[in-house]
Write a protein that holds these residues in place. Sequence first.
Motif, PDB file in Angstrom:
ATOM      1  N   ASP A 199      15.152  12.993  23.863  1.00  0.00           N
ATOM      2  CA  ASP A 199      16.273  12.150  24.244  1.00  0.00           C
ATOM      3  C   ASP A 199      17.646  12.459  23.904  1.00  0.00           C
ATOM      4  O   ASP A 199      18.659  12.016  24.034  1.00  0.00           O
ATOM      5  CB  ASP A 199      16.123  10.897  23.795  1.00  0.00           C
ATOM      6  N   ASP A 200      17.454  13.798  23.255  1.00  0.00           N
ATOM      7  CA  ASP A 200      18.701  14.514  22.767  1.00  0.00           C
ATOM      8  C   ASP A 200      19.351  15.383  24.170  1.00  0.00           C
ATOM      9  O   ASP A 200      18.999  16.430  24.210  1.00  0.00           O
ATOM     10  CB  ASP A 200      18.481  15.835  21.612  1.00  0.00           C
ATOM     11  N   ILE A 201      19.987  14.613  24.903  1.00  0.00           N
ATOM     12  CA  ILE A 201      20.493  15.049  26.069  1.00  0.00           C
ATOM     13  C   ILE A 201      21.158  16.288  26.397  1.00  0.00           C
ATOM     14  O   ILE A 201      22.063  16.539  25.549  1.00  0.00           O
ATOM     15  CB  ILE A 201      21.125  13.821  26.966  1.00  0.00           C
ATOM     16  N   GLY A 202      20.547  17.043  27.160  1.00  0.00           N
ATOM     17  CA  GLY A 202      21.261  18.318  27.305  1.00  0.00           C
ATOM     18  C   GLY A 202      22.013  18.501  28.832  1.00  0.00           C
ATOM     19  O   GLY A 202      22.410  17.586  29.433  1.00  0.00           O
ATOM     20  N   VAL A 203      21.918  19.828  29.333  1.00  0.00           N
ATOM     21  CA  VAL A 203      22.516  20.024  30.521  1.00  0.00           C
ATOM     22  C   VAL A 203      21.516  19.710  31.682  1.00  0.00           C
ATOM     23  O   VAL A 203      20.454  19.786  31.541  1.00  0.00           O
ATOM     24  CB  VAL A 203      22.672  21.632  30.701  1.00  0.00           C
ATOM     25  N   PRO A 204      22.044  18.769  32.545  1.00  0.00           N
ATOM     26  CA  PRO A 204      21.167  18.184  33.613  1.00  0.00           C
ATOM     27  C   PRO A 204      20.464  19.266  34.629  1.00  0.00           C
ATOM     28  O   PRO A 204      21.151  20.335  35.054  1.00  0.00           O
ATOM     29  CB  PRO A 204      22.035  17.296  34.627  1.00  0.00           C
ATOM     30  N   VAL A 205      19.115  19.224  34.909  1.00  0.00           N
ATOM     31  CA  VAL A 205      18.414  20.464  35.438  1.00  0.00           C
ATOM     32  C   VAL A 205      19.207  20.450  36.921  1.00  0.00           C
ATOM     33  O   VAL A 205      19.270  21.419  37.531  1.00  0.00           O
ATOM     34  CB  VAL A 205      17.148  20.120  35.556  1.00  0.00           C
ATOM     35  N   HIS A 206      19.655  19.371  37.429  1.00  0.00           N
ATOM     36  CA  HIS A 206      20.429  19.397  38.898  1.00  0.00           C
ATOM     37  C   HIS A 206      21.470  20.396  38.782  1.00  0.00           C
ATOM     38  O   HIS A 206      21.970  20.823  39.695  1.00  0.00           O
ATOM     39  CB  HIS A 206      20.871  18.007  39.458  1.00  0.00           C
ATOM     40  N   LEU A 207      22.306  20.389  37.792  1.00  0.00           N
ATOM     41  CA  LEU A 207      23.464  21.298  37.463  1.00  0.00           C
ATOM     42  C   LEU A 207      22.924  22.629  37.433  1.00  0.00           C
ATOM     43  O   LEU A 207      23.615  23.476  37.807  1.00  0.00           O
ATOM     44  CB  LEU A 207      24.288  20.970  36.534  1.00  0.00           C
ATOM     45  N   ILE A 208      21.831  23.155  37.020  1.00  0.00           N
ATOM     46  CA  ILE A 208      21.522  24.387  36.848  1.00  0.00           C
ATOM     47  C   ILE A 208      21.024  24.792  38.499  1.00  0.00           C
ATOM     48  O   ILE A 208      21.546  25.971  38.669  1.00  0.00           O
ATOM     49  CB  ILE A 208      19.842  24.460  36.115  1.00  0.00           C
ATOM     50  N   ALA A 209      20.473  23.909  39.137  1.00  0.00           N
ATOM     51  CA  ALA A 209      20.037  24.291  40.375  1.00  0.00           C
ATOM     52  C   ALA A 209      21.678  24.639  41.139  1.00  0.00           C
ATOM     53  O   ALA A 209      21.571  25.514  41.826  1.00  0.00           O
ATOM     54  CB  ALA A 209      19.409  23.192  41.276  1.00  0.00           C
ATOM     55  N   ARG A 210      22.766  23.765  41.125  1.00  0.00           N
ATOM     56  CA  ARG A 210      23.706  23.989  41.786  1.00  0.00           C
ATOM     57  C   ARG A 210      24.509  25.440  41.157  1.00  0.00           C
ATOM     58  O   ARG A 210      25.056  26.062  41.915  1.00  0.00           O
ATOM     59  CB  ARG A 210      24.763  22.712  41.194  1.00  0.00           C
ATOM     60  N   ARG A 211      24.368  25.717  39.841  1.00  0.00           N
ATOM     61  CA  ARG A 211      25.058  27.065  39.235  1.00  0.00           C
ATOM     62  C   ARG A 211      24.256  28.178  40.122  1.00  0.00           C
ATOM     63  O   ARG A 211      24.940  29.066  40.436  1.00  0.00           O
ATOM     64  CB  ARG A 211      25.097  27.019  38.005  1.00  0.00           C
ATOM     65  N   ILE A 212      23.080  27.883  40.174  1.00  0.00           N
ATOM     66  CA  ILE A 212      22.100  29.018  40.733  1.00  0.00           C
ATOM     67  C   ILE A 212      22.441  29.280  42.388  1.00  0.00           C
ATOM     68  O   ILE A 212      23.119  30.401  42.971  1.00  0.00           O
ATOM     69  CB  ILE A 212      20.717  28.834  40.808  1.00  0.00           C
ATOM     70  N   LEU A 213      22.794  28.158  43.105  1.00  0.00           N
ATOM     71  CA  LEU A 213      23.330  28.352  44.410  1.00  0.00           C
ATOM     72  C   LEU A 213      24.734  28.878  44.434  1.00  0.00           C
ATOM     73  O   LEU A 213      24.994  29.440  45.380  1.00  0.00           O
ATOM     74  CB  LEU A 213      23.145  26.923  45.160  1.00  0.00           C
ATOM     75  N   ASP A 214      25.516  28.380  43.619  1.00  0.00           N
ATOM     76  CA  ASP A 214      26.820  28.948  43.787  1.00  0.00           C
ATOM     77  C   ASP A 214      27.028  30.493  43.287  1.00  0.00           C
ATOM     78  O   ASP A 214      28.089  31.015  43.851  1.00  0.00           O
ATOM     79  CB  ASP A 214      27.844  28.023  42.683  1.00  0.00           C
ATOM     80  N   GLU A 215      26.232  30.775  42.284  1.00  0.00           N
ATOM     81  CA  GLU A 215      26.535  32.056  41.538  1.00  0.00           C
ATOM     82  C   GLU A 215      25.517  33.108  41.785  1.00  0.00           C
ATOM     83  O   GLU A 215      25.966  34.380  41.447  1.00  0.00           O
ATOM     84  CB  GLU A 215      27.062  31.669  40.024  1.00  0.00           C
ATOM     85  N   ALA A 216      24.338  32.854  41.952  1.00  0.00           N
ATOM     86  CA  ALA A 216      23.291  33.688  42.192  1.00  0.00           C
ATOM     87  C   ALA A 216      23.075  34.537  43.208  1.00  0.00           C
ATOM     88  O   ALA A 216      23.242  33.701  44.298  1.00  0.00           O
ATOM     89  CB  ALA A 216      22.054  33.266  41.397  1.00  0.00           C
ATOM     90  N   ALA A 217      22.733  35.540  43.422  1.00  0.00           N
ATOM     91  CA  ALA A 217      22.197  36.379  44.533  1.00  0.00           C
ATOM     92  C   ALA A 217      20.824  36.982  44.240  1.00  0.00           C
ATOM     93  O   ALA A 217      20.371  37.368  45.271  1.00  0.00           O
ATOM     94  CB  ALA A 217      23.249  37.760  44.852  1.00  0.00           C
ATOM     95  N   THR A 218      20.296  36.826  43.295  1.00  0.00           N
ATOM     96  CA  THR A 218      18.867  37.392  43.037  1.00  0.00           C
ATOM     97  C   THR A 218      18.145  36.663  42.118  1.00  0.00           C
ATOM     98  O   THR A 218      18.649  35.553  41.551  1.00  0.00           O
ATOM     99  CB  THR A 218      19.006  38.815  42.164  1.00  0.00           C
ATOM    100  N   VAL A 219      17.012  36.664  41.845  1.00  0.00           N
ATOM    101  CA  VAL A 219      16.062  35.790  41.065  1.00  0.00           C
ATOM    102  C   VAL A 219      16.525  36.257  39.634  1.00  0.00           C
ATOM    103  O   VAL A 219      16.509  35.454  38.772  1.00  0.00           O
ATOM    104  CB  VAL A 219      14.536  35.986  41.409  1.00  0.00           C
ATOM    105  N   ALA A 220      16.733  37.304  39.253  1.00  0.00           N
ATOM    106  CA  ALA A 220      17.165  37.797  38.002  1.00  0.00           C
ATOM    107  C   ALA A 220      18.134  37.152  37.638  1.00  0.00           C
ATOM    108  O   ALA A 220      18.499  36.518  36.365  1.00  0.00           O
ATOM    109  CB  ALA A 220      17.088  39.363  37.631  1.00  0.00           C
TER     110      ALA A 220
END
Length: 357
Positions: A180-201
């Motif tokens: 319950d020590d709340i961190g970054v929402p995992v849905h935002l991780i998905a969004r940053r991947i879509l916004d910024e990543a071009a590769t799996v790495a």
Amino acid sequence: MTFPAFSSSQIDPRARGKELGTHLRDRIAANYAGYTDLFAVAGATPEQVRAWAERALEASADWAPELAEEMTGIAAGSGLEPWQVAVVNARTEILAAIDATGHGECSTSVVLPESGPPRTVQTWDWHDHLREAPMLWELEPRPGHVVRTFTEAGALAKIGAATSGLGVHFNILRHDSDTDDIGVPVHLIARRILDEAATVAEAAEIARSARVSASTVITVVTASDEGNDAASIEISPAGVAVIPPEPDGVLLHCNHFHDAALAAGERHATSRPGTYDRLRHLRDHVDDLRDPDQHARALAMLSHAPDAPVCAHPDLTQPLNQRWETLATIGLDLPAGHLRVHQGGPCQVTEATWRTF
């Protein structure tokens, strides 16, 4: 029937959020209310939910300020407070804080053929009282880079595809290290991947950069002139693991960890072992999941097994936090940067029910 869709015209994060919030004001408010009901039934107090959401907003602002700005914009447009929009985006984190689990959840299949684009399909299960939450959203996080996502009203992303040739599928996990020590929402991780990543790495690097409090798996798939690639990125507070496809190009995932080290802390499947049966169903039908036709792949997902349905229907005798329904069936068209979406489960699929977005 089909999900509502919205195409953003704004590139500035706050302005983009406000535009979305204004356009879908009622649906976002209803989604927030639905989660308020869910958390209450699961045992959380309103004070806990607000405190957790405020922590999620703070963690988001530290990790991805522009996404926190977008949530603030959604709040301004929809008439909610920023922490209330954070409730929707951090629903996985809040459920982990409550220690809530359920029988339902998603199943994902990715096949990398010897030639041609990746062949993917996923069922998305969620609580039936939130069946009006999903939407389709097209946005341009930077000029020339378009993201299309199947998400929930007010949430920044979920399943999606980008014009970079990258897409993501999304399944929830639970781990002993969830907190319950709340961190970054995992849905935002998905969004940053879509916004910024071009590769799996690059996607894995983004996932590793976030301090999380809840677990999930984001299956990343890419298509390019150099070839196709995929991996399931298992994320938990205990660490991040990257699961590659099998040698035959098949990558399947349900709601339990595959990485041996993380699997030692498995929480979801210890009380809900149906995830293993759903994975066995996918493996038993892998020849059909290889089919280049998405309609055929969706039909391969069809199973109403009593304790492990891939295509789920709610038991209305259960409380709302234990009622599960397959609300969408989705595949990625990565060369085009589009989703193919059916509203409902595989048992309702026809050739006419697919929508390309």
